[in-house]
Design a protein around this motif. Structure first.
Motif, PDB file in Angstrom:
ATOM      1  N   UNK A  41      -8.111  51.233 -19.496  1.00 24.84           N
ATOM      2  CA  UNK A  41      -7.985  50.559 -20.802  1.00 24.84           C
ATOM      3  C   UNK A  41      -6.636  49.868 -20.930  1.00 24.84           C
ATOM      4  N   UNK A  42      -5.602  50.511 -20.437  1.00 25.23           N
ATOM      5  CA  UNK A  42      -4.274  49.896 -20.484  1.00 25.23           C
ATOM      6  C   UNK A  42      -4.235  48.658 -19.598  1.00 25.23           C
ATOM      7  N   UNK A  43      -4.751  48.790 -18.381  1.00 23.65           N
ATOM      8  CA  UNK A  43      -4.776  47.648 -17.474  1.00 23.65           C
ATOM      9  C   UNK A  43      -5.524  46.465 -18.064  1.00 23.65           C
ATOM     10  N   UNK A  44      -6.676  46.736 -18.671  1.00 21.83           N
ATOM     11  CA  UNK A  44      -7.478  45.662 -19.262  1.00 21.83           C
ATOM     12  C   UNK A  44      -6.754  45.011 -20.433  1.00 21.83           C
ATOM     13  N   UNK A  45      -6.027  45.809 -21.222  1.00 23.19           N
ATOM     14  CA  UNK A  45      -5.339  45.266 -22.402  1.00 23.19           C
ATOM     15  C   UNK A  45      -4.191  44.341 -22.037  1.00 23.19           C
ATOM     16  N   UNK A  46      -3.705  44.437 -20.795  1.00 27.22           N
ATOM     17  CA  UNK A  46      -2.604  43.566 -20.384  1.00 27.22           C
ATOM     18  C   UNK A  46      -3.037  42.537 -19.341  1.00 27.22           C
ATOM     19  N   UNK A  47      -4.355  42.357 -19.192  1.00 27.37           N
ATOM     20  CA  UNK A  47      -4.832  41.251 -18.374  1.00 27.37           C
ATOM     21  C   UNK A  47      -5.306  41.564 -16.980  1.00 27.37           C
ATOM     22  N   UNK A  48      -5.383  42.850 -16.617  1.00 29.69           N
ATOM     23  CA  UNK A  48      -5.890  43.211 -15.297  1.00 29.69           C
ATOM     24  C   UNK A  48      -7.343  43.650 -15.425  1.00 29.69           C
ATOM     25  N   UNK A  49      -8.223  42.939 -14.781  1.00 25.76           N
ATOM     26  CA  UNK A  49      -9.652  43.146 -14.974  1.00 25.76           C
ATOM     27  C   UNK A  49     -10.188  44.424 -14.333  1.00 25.76           C
ATOM     28  N   UNK A  50      -9.493  44.946 -13.329  1.00 22.73           N
ATOM     29  CA  UNK A  50      -9.923  46.222 -12.724  1.00 22.73           C
ATOM     30  C   UNK A  50      -8.741  47.185 -12.716  1.00 22.73           C
ATOM     31  N   UNK A  51      -9.029  48.473 -12.922  1.00 26.24           N
ATOM     32  CA  UNK A  51      -7.952  49.450 -12.912  1.00 26.24           C
ATOM     33  C   UNK A  51      -7.350  49.579 -11.517  1.00 26.24           C
ATOM     34  N   UNK A  52      -8.165  49.328 -10.484  1.00 28.19           N
ATOM     35  CA  UNK A  52      -7.677  49.398  -9.108  1.00 28.19           C
ATOM     36  C   UNK A  52      -6.562  48.384  -8.867  1.00 28.19           C
ATOM     37  N   UNK A  53      -6.771  47.150  -9.352  1.00 25.26           N
ATOM     38  CA  UNK A  53      -5.752  46.103  -9.170  1.00 25.26           C
ATOM     39  C   UNK A  53      -4.507  46.422  -9.998  1.00 25.26           C
ATOM     40  N   UNK A  54      -4.700  46.905 -11.213  1.00 26.47           N
ATOM     41  CA  UNK A  54      -3.584  47.281 -12.076  1.00 26.47           C
ATOM     42  C   UNK A  54      -2.739  48.373 -11.417  1.00 26.47           C
ATOM     43  N   UNK A  55      -3.403  49.386 -10.879  1.00 25.38           N
ATOM     44  CA  UNK A  55      -2.692  50.492 -10.230  1.00 25.38           C
ATOM     45  C   UNK A  55      -1.889  49.981  -9.031  1.00 25.38           C
ATOM     46  N   UNK A  56      -2.489  49.064  -8.280  1.00 19.65           N
ATOM     47  CA  UNK A  56      -1.789  48.514  -7.098  1.00 19.65           C
ATOM     48  C   UNK A  56      -0.532  47.750  -7.502  1.00 19.65           C
ATOM     49  N   UNK A  57      -0.645  46.888  -8.518  1.00 22.92           N
ATOM     50  CA  UNK A  57       0.507  46.108  -8.989  1.00 22.92           C
ATOM     51  C   UNK A  57       1.583  47.033  -9.549  1.00 22.92           C
ATOM     52  N   UNK A  58       1.156  48.034 -10.318  1.00 21.02           N
ATOM     53  CA  UNK A  58       2.108  48.970 -10.919  1.00 21.02           C
ATOM     54  C   UNK A  58       2.878  49.717  -9.828  1.00 21.02           C
ATOM     55  N   UNK A  59       2.144  50.187  -8.813  1.00 18.95           N
ATOM     56  CA  UNK A  59       2.779  50.911  -7.707  1.00 18.95           C
ATOM     57  C   UNK A  59       3.777  50.034  -6.957  1.00 18.95           C
ATOM     58  N   UNK A  60       3.403  48.761  -6.756  1.00 18.84           N
ATOM     59  CA  UNK A  60       4.278  47.839  -6.031  1.00 18.84           C
ATOM     60  C   UNK A  60       5.624  47.665  -6.735  1.00 18.84           C
ATOM     61  N   UNK A  61       5.597  47.650  -8.077  1.00 15.41           N
ATOM     62  CA  UNK A  61       6.821  47.395  -8.844  1.00 15.41           C
ATOM     63  C   UNK A  61       7.563  48.663  -9.252  1.00 15.41           C
ATOM     64  N   UNK A  62       6.845  49.734  -9.530  1.00 17.52           N
ATOM     65  CA  UNK A  62       7.477  50.956 -10.030  1.00 17.52           C
ATOM     66  C   UNK A  62       7.594  52.058  -8.986  1.00 17.52           C
ATOM     67  N   UNK A  63       6.873  51.919  -7.873  1.00 18.46           N
ATOM     68  CA  UNK A  63       6.966  52.905  -6.805  1.00 18.46           C
ATOM     69  C   UNK A  63       6.072  54.114  -6.971  1.00 18.46           C
ATOM     70  N   UNK A  64       5.421  54.244  -8.129  1.00 17.09           N
ATOM     71  CA  UNK A  64       4.494  55.354  -8.379  1.00 17.09           C
ATOM     72  C   UNK A  64       3.293  54.827  -9.149  1.00 17.09           C
ATOM     73  N   UNK A  65       2.234  55.611  -9.203  1.00 13.98           N
ATOM     74  CA  UNK A  65       1.032  55.202  -9.934  1.00 13.98           C
ATOM     75  C   UNK A  65       1.266  55.303 -11.442  1.00 13.98           C
ATOM     76  N   UNK A  66       0.468  54.586 -12.248  1.00 14.13           N
ATOM     77  CA  UNK A  66       0.599  54.689 -13.708  1.00 14.13           C
ATOM     78  C   UNK A  66       0.437  56.116 -14.222  1.00 14.13           C
ATOM     79  N   UNK A  67      -0.517  56.861 -13.667  1.00 16.49           N
ATOM     80  CA  UNK A  67      -0.741  58.229 -14.146  1.00 16.49           C
ATOM     81  C   UNK A  67       0.450  59.127 -13.821  1.00 16.49           C
ATOM     82  N   UNK A  68       1.016  58.942 -12.643  1.00 21.44           N
ATOM     83  CA  UNK A  68       2.193  59.734 -12.268  1.00 21.44           C
ATOM     84  C   UNK A  68       3.389  59.363 -13.146  1.00 21.44           C
TER      85      UNK A  68
END
Length: 266
Positions: A226-253
């Motif tokens: 839901x968070x990923x979709x609210x900021x423009x990422x159509x799949x949670x998988x892609x959102x998690x990948x982008x988040x990990x690339x920039x923050x070094x950890x997953x959104x849930x972590x």
């Protein structure tokens, strides 16, 4: 933020007062908080240096190390407890000094149990809010903070672009689309945007989206998808990948580390 495992330290050189406050707080806390005591300022100062204390309740006048000295010793501490001082009517000038040093509130002797509990609860809520504010400051993207739409260097077109992006984060937001809305050539807009903001358009959009994601991870109970979709990422998988690339950890972590709460939503 959970109120479990918070520590209250009661400091008073009068055993009867010290134990009376401890007993009252323990009955009220019913296991929610750990209530500890120190019989003088020296002992309290040593404990404050080695232990995490959320609420400090201290007599304002004590031999060797007074309550005021104790508060002053917290000046350089990275994480300070919220402080309540105790005094007699004749010592009110000390209370005023304590408040100037950052004490949250004061209690006059003889202590009223109901007032003690009310002030303690308010102080713990205040401490919780302060922790939350500190965490939100840590979330802030420094690059984004440097971009001020009101700066003279910022042209009207870039100001409009910044406002449009902020209001349409759940949409694809391509540079070509935004440039077209501003009736500008995409290449020209790209150069203009980077010149005036210091970052490329695509990087700005990503940073803004991730900033918003971090805020939602901390402040809301929305799922990762839901968070990923609210900021423009159509799949949670892609959102998690982008988040990990920039923050070094997953959104849930990330959510778990900041809030201390486990997240079972991905």
């Amino acid at each position: 933020m959970s109120m479990v495992n918070k520590t209250i330290l009661v400091v008073d050189d009068e055993p009867r007062t010290r134990q009376g406050i401890k007993q009252t707080l323990e009955q009220w806390a019913a296991g929610r908080y750990t209530v500890e005591t120190a019989e003088n300022g020296v002992e309290a100062r040593e404990r404050l240096l080695t232990e995490r204390v959320n609420l400090l309740i201290t007599d304002v006048r004590m031999p060797v190390v007074s309550g005021l000295d104790l508060i002053r010793s917290l000046a350089g501490a990275q994480r300070k407890p919220v402080v309540i001082v105790i005094s007699g009517y004749a010592e009110f000038t000390y209370v005023q000094q304590a408040l100037q040093l950052g004490a949250f509130n004061y209690l006059l002797k003889p202590l009223d149990k109901a007032e003690l509990l009310q002030v303690a609860e308010e102080a713990l809520k205040h401490e919780e809010e302060e922790q939350r504010r500190e965490k939100m400051v840590k979330l802030a993207d420094r690059k984004l903070l440097e971009i001020d739409p009101d700066e003279p260097v910022m042209g009207e077109a870039v100001r409009e672009a910044l406002a449009y992006v902020a209001g349409h984060m759940s949409e694809p937001l391509t540079m070509a689309e935004v440039a077209a809305r501003l009736h500008l050539n995409a290449s020209y807009f790209s150069v203009l945007f980077k010149e005036q903001t210091g970052v490329p358009f695509s990087e700005y959009v990503t940073r803004l989206r991730l900033q918003r994601a971090k805020e939602l991870l901390v402040k809301s109970r929305l799922s990762i998808g839901e968070i990923g979709e609210s900021i423009g990422y159509r799949t949670d998988k892609y959102f998690i990948r982008v988040f990990k690339e920039h923050e070094g950890i997953s959104p849930s972590r990330y959510r778990q580390q900041i809030t201390g709460n486990a997240d079972n939503t991905q």
